[in-house]
Design a protein around this motif. Structure first.
Motif, short mmCIF file in Angstrom:
data_model
loop_
_atom_site.label_atom_id
_atom_site.label_comp_id
_atom_site.label_asym_id
_atom_site.label_seq_id
_atom_site.Cartn_x
_atom_site.Cartn_y
_atom_site.Cartn_z
N VAL A 120 0.88 -1.16 0.00
CA VAL A 120 0.00 0.00 0.00
C VAL A 120 0.92 1.22 0.00
CG1 VAL A 120 -1.71 1.33 1.28
CG2 VAL A 120 -1.88 -1.16 1.20
N VAL A 121 0.80 2.04 -1.04
CA VAL A 121 1.61 3.26 -1.13
C VAL A 121 1.00 4.30 -0.21
CG1 VAL A 121 2.51 5.05 -2.66
CG2 VAL A 121 2.29 2.71 -3.50
N THR B 238 8.12 9.33 -5.55
CA THR B 238 8.10 10.04 -6.83
C THR B 238 6.72 10.67 -7.02
OG1 THR B 238 7.25 8.19 -8.15
CG2 THR B 238 9.66 8.30 -7.83
N GLY B 239 6.64 11.61 -7.92
CA GLY B 239 5.35 12.22 -8.23
C GLY B 239 4.35 11.20 -8.75
N GLU B 240 4.82 10.26 -9.54
CA GLU B 240 3.94 9.21 -10.07
C GLU B 240 3.35 8.37 -8.94
OE1 GLU B 240 3.97 5.72 -13.48
OE2 GLU B 240 5.86 6.61 -12.84
N GLN B 241 4.19 8.01 -7.97
CA GLN B 241 3.70 7.24 -6.83
C GLN B 241 2.75 8.07 -5.97
OE1 GLN B 241 7.25 5.87 -4.85
NE2 GLN B 241 7.84 4.58 -6.58
N GLU B 242 3.07 9.33 -5.75
CA GLU B 242 2.20 10.20 -4.96
C GLU B 242 0.82 10.32 -5.59
OE1 GLU B 242 4.25 13.92 -4.44
OE2 GLU B 242 5.82 12.98 -3.22
N ALA B 243 0.76 10.34 -6.92
CA ALA B 243 -0.52 10.46 -7.62
C ALA B 243 -1.40 9.24 -7.40
CB ALA B 243 -0.27 10.67 -9.12
N ARG B 244 -0.82 8.13 -7.01
CA ARG B 244 -1.59 6.90 -6.82
C ARG B 244 -2.02 6.67 -5.37
NH1 ARG B 244 0.88 6.47 -11.39
NH2 ARG B 244 0.21 5.08 -13.03
#
Length: 135
Positions: free
Chosen positions: A9-10, A61-67
Motif C-alpha cells: 500500500v503506497v 516520486t510524483g507518479e507514486q504520490e498520484a496513486r
C-alpha cells in the motif's frame, strides 16, 4: 509457490500509516526498519496472520504520490477476512473507520466496504460457514 507474502500500500507518511493500520484497523506492526536510502521497511498484518502482510511504502516520486488512495482505480483492492464480522466491524467503527455501506449478505458471506486513511477501498469480509451458506 507456497503463498503470497506481502502486498504493498503506497502511503504519504510512514508514521500516520502505521498509526491508522495499528490503532484504527487493529493490525500489528511487524517490522519498522530504516534503510540506507532514507526509506523504511514497514510491515503490518492482522494479529496472528501467518502468511500475507502489508508493506507500507512511502511514495518517493510524483507518479507514486498520484496513486496514493487510488491504487486500484476505485475498486476494492484488499480483503480483510474475519471470523467475527460484527465484533470487528463495531471495533473498527469505534476506532474511527468509516464504512461506505451497511454490512450486506452475499451468497459467499457478509461484507462491507471501508476506506483507509488515504481513500483506498477495502472489504471487511466473513466467509459463510458450511452451515450458514445462503442464509
Amino acid at each position: 509457490m507456497a503463498y503470497l507474502g506481502l502486498v504493498t500500500v503506497v502511503v504519504r507518511d510512514y508514521d500516520e500509516a502505521i498509526a491508522f493500520y495499528r490503532d484504527v484497523v487493529g493490525f500489528e506492526l511487524l517490522e519498522d526498519t530504516r534503510t540506507d536510502g532514507g526509506t523504511r521497511w514497514v510491515v503490518v498484518a492482522p494479529p496472528g496472520a501467518r502468511e500475507t502482510a502489508v508493506l507500507l511504502a512511502r511514495a518517493t516520486t510524483g507518479e507514486q504520490e498520484a496513486r496514493i488512495g487510488d491504487q486500484t482505480g476505485g475498486r476494492v483492492g484488499w480483503f480483510l477476512n474475519t471470523d467475527a464480522f460484527e465484533r470487528d466491524c463495531e471495533r473498527m467503527q469505534a476506532a474511527g473507520v468509516v464504512f461506505e455501506e451497511a454490512p450486506r449478505r452475499e451468497a459467499y458471506g457478509i461484507v462491507a466496504v471501508f476506506r483507509d486513511l488515504y481513500g483506498n477501498r477495502w472489504d471487511l469480509f466473513q466467509m459463510n460457514r458450511p452451515d450458514d451458506s445462503g442464509r
